[in-house]
Design a protein around this motif. Structure first.
Motif, PDB file in Angstrom:
ATOM      1  N   THR A  37       0.851  -1.191   0.000  1.00 37.90           N
ATOM      2  CA  THR A  37       0.000   0.000   0.000  1.00 37.90           C
ATOM      3  C   THR A  37       0.886   1.241   0.000  1.00 37.90           C
ATOM      4  N   SER A  38       0.309   2.354  -0.443  1.00 38.74           N
ATOM      5  CA  SER A  38       1.036   3.623  -0.473  1.00 38.74           C
ATOM      6  C   SER A  38       0.064   4.759  -0.190  1.00 38.74           C
ATOM      7  N   ASN A  39       0.595   5.865   0.298  1.00 38.06           N
ATOM      8  CA  ASN A  39      -0.256   7.031   0.515  1.00 38.06           C
ATOM      9  C   ASN A  39      -0.431   7.853  -0.763  1.00 38.06           C
ATOM     10  N   TYR A  40       0.216   7.464  -1.857  1.00 42.45           N
ATOM     11  CA  TYR A  40       0.000   8.056  -3.174  1.00 42.45           C
ATOM     12  C   TYR A  40      -0.360   6.933  -4.131  1.00 42.45           C
ATOM     13  N   GLU A  41      -1.516   7.062  -4.802  1.00 38.97           N
ATOM     14  CA  GLU A  41      -1.997   5.989  -5.681  1.00 38.97           C
ATOM     15  C   GLU A  41      -1.095   5.767  -6.886  1.00 38.97           C
ATOM     16  N   GLU A  42      -0.509   6.831  -7.417  1.00 41.04           N
ATOM     17  CA  GLU A  42       0.371   6.751  -8.573  1.00 41.04           C
ATOM     18  C   GLU A  42       1.774   7.177  -8.150  1.00 41.04           C
ATOM     19  N   SER A  43       2.758   6.857  -8.963  1.00 44.57           N
ATOM     20  CA  SER A  43       4.127   7.246  -8.622  1.00 44.57           C
ATOM     21  C   SER A  43       4.508   8.572  -9.292  1.00 44.57           C
ATOM     22  N   ASP A  44       3.544   9.453  -9.357  1.00 43.54           N
ATOM     23  CA  ASP A  44       3.793  10.841  -9.733  1.00 43.54           C
ATOM     24  C   ASP A  44       2.678  11.701  -9.154  1.00 43.54           C
ATOM     25  N   TYR A  45       2.992  12.969  -8.960  1.00 48.86           N
ATOM     26  CA  TYR A  45       2.024  13.853  -8.285  1.00 48.86           C
ATOM     27  C   TYR A  45       2.415  15.305  -8.541  1.00 48.86           C
ATOM     28  N   GLU A  46       1.441  16.173  -8.528  1.00 51.83           N
ATOM     29  CA  GLU A  46       1.657  17.616  -8.644  1.00 51.83           C
ATOM     30  C   GLU A  46       1.686  18.178  -7.224  1.00 51.83           C
ATOM     31  N   PHE A  47       2.868  18.483  -6.714  1.00 56.36           N
ATOM     32  CA  PHE A  47       3.043  18.931  -5.342  1.00 56.36           C
ATOM     33  C   PHE A  47       3.047  20.448  -5.238  1.00 56.36           C
ATOM     34  N   PRO A  48       2.338  21.004  -4.262  1.00 60.65           N
ATOM     35  CA  PRO A  48       2.482  22.430  -3.954  1.00 60.65           C
ATOM     36  C   PRO A  48       3.742  22.627  -3.102  1.00 60.65           C
ATOM     37  N   TRP A  49       4.048  23.862  -2.737  1.00 64.97           N
ATOM     38  CA  TRP A  49       5.182  24.104  -1.841  1.00 64.97           C
ATOM     39  C   TRP A  49       4.964  23.353  -0.535  1.00 64.97           C
ATOM     40  N   GLY A  50       6.015  22.803   0.032  1.00 61.83           N
ATOM     41  CA  GLY A  50       5.931  22.109   1.309  1.00 61.83           C
ATOM     42  C   GLY A  50       6.792  20.856   1.304  1.00 61.83           C
ATOM     43  N   GLU A  51       6.691  20.102   2.382  1.00 59.02           N
ATOM     44  CA  GLU A  51       7.418  18.843   2.501  1.00 59.02           C
ATOM     45  C   GLU A  51       6.411  17.707   2.605  1.00 59.02           C
ATOM     46  N   PHE A  52       6.647  16.657   1.829  1.00 55.98           N
ATOM     47  CA  PHE A  52       5.699  15.555   1.728  1.00 55.98           C
ATOM     48  C   PHE A  52       6.431  14.228   1.873  1.00 55.98           C
ATOM     49  N   VAL A  53       5.916  13.368   2.733  1.00 54.02           N
ATOM     50  CA  VAL A  53       6.490  12.039   2.925  1.00 54.02           C
ATOM     51  C   VAL A  53       5.700  11.052   2.077  1.00 54.02           C
ATOM     52  N   VAL A  54       6.413  10.353   1.203  1.00 54.04           N
ATOM     53  CA  VAL A  54       5.807   9.302   0.392  1.00 54.04           C
ATOM     54  C   VAL A  54       6.123   7.988   1.097  1.00 54.04           C
ATOM     55  N   GLN A  55       5.080   7.196   1.339  1.00 49.65           N
ATOM     56  CA  GLN A  55       5.233   5.969   2.116  1.00 49.65           C
ATOM     57  C   GLN A  55       4.736   4.761   1.319  1.00 49.65           C
ATOM     58  N   TYR A  56       5.529   3.721   1.344  1.00 43.97           N
ATOM     59  CA  TYR A  56       5.126   2.424   0.816  1.00 43.97           C
ATOM     60  C   TYR A  56       5.271   1.419   1.945  1.00 43.97           C
ATOM     61  N   SER A  57       4.239   0.634   2.160  1.00 40.51           N
ATOM     62  CA  SER A  57       4.264  -0.397   3.196  1.00 40.51           C
ATOM     63  C   SER A  57       3.902  -1.734   2.566  1.00 40.51           C
ATOM     64  N   ALA A  58       4.650  -2.754   2.931  1.00 38.99           N
ATOM     65  CA  ALA A  58       4.382  -4.098   2.422  1.00 38.99           C
ATOM     66  C   ALA A  58       4.179  -5.031   3.605  1.00 38.99           C
ATOM     67  N   VAL A  59       3.221  -5.923   3.467  1.00 40.94           N
ATOM     68  CA  VAL A  59       2.988  -6.926   4.502  1.00 40.94           C
ATOM     69  C   VAL A  59       2.812  -8.289   3.827  1.00 40.94           C
ATOM     70  N   LYS A  60       3.376  -9.284   4.465  1.00 45.16           N
ATOM     71  CA  LYS A  60       3.220 -10.668   4.000  1.00 45.16           C
ATOM     72  C   LYS A  60       2.091 -11.262   4.835  1.00 45.16           C
ATOM     73  N   PRO A  61       0.891 -11.414   4.248  1.00 52.28           N
ATOM     74  CA  PRO A  61      -0.269 -11.872   5.010  1.00 52.28           C
ATOM     75  C   PRO A  61      -0.081 -13.227   5.694  1.00 52.28           C
ATOM     76  N   SER A  62       0.763 -14.084   5.152  1.00 49.60           N
ATOM     77  CA  SER A  62       0.903 -15.423   5.728  1.00 49.60           C
ATOM     78  C   SER A  62       1.537 -15.401   7.118  1.00 49.60           C
ATOM     79  N   ASN A  63       2.359 -14.368   7.415  1.00 47.83           N
ATOM     80  CA  ASN A  63       2.988 -14.335   8.740  1.00 47.83           C
ATOM     81  C   ASN A  63       3.060 -12.932   9.369  1.00 47.83           C
ATOM     82  N   GLY A  64       2.564 -11.916   8.660  1.00 48.70           N
ATOM     83  CA  GLY A  64       2.524 -10.563   9.220  1.00 48.70           C
ATOM     84  C   GLY A  64       3.829  -9.793   9.133  1.00 48.70           C
TER      85      GLY A  64
END
Length: 89
Positions: A37-64
């Motif tokens: 999962t990610s907090n941005y649906e696509e790997s590009d974005y139109e950013f306004p001024w500021g600081e933005f953290v892009v996050q990707y999280s992966a989980v293996k459902p079989s063991n967490g």
């Protein structure tokens, strides 16, 4: 995980900046399913001024087991330096 992008800083004169990046790759050496999962649906974005953290999280459902990739995109306003040229005939 392969390819977590580095933090980046861009200075712009415009109000926004289009940034794109290559999403990291998550895999399991035994071929088990991984949910990403990610907090941005696509790997590009139109950013306004500021600081933005892009996050990707992966989980293996079989063991967490989890893995993350986080990077910052900072869009800063560029100061305008006006140069005056004097013309003397």
């Amino acid at each position: 995980m392969i390819g977590c992008p580095a933090d980046r800083l861009v200075h712009v004169a415009e109000l926004t900046r289009h940034e794109s990046w290559t999403a990291p790759e998550f895999s399991d050496p035994h071929g088990f399913n991984i949910s990403v999962t990610s907090n941005y649906e696509e790997s590009d974005y139109e950013f306004p001024w500021g600081e933005f953290v892009v996050q990707y999280s992966a989980v293996k459902p079989s063991n967490g087991m989890t893995a993350e990739c986080n990077f910052t995109i900072a869009v800063k306003r560029r100061s305008h330096i006006v140069k005056l040229a004097l013309y003397m005939p």
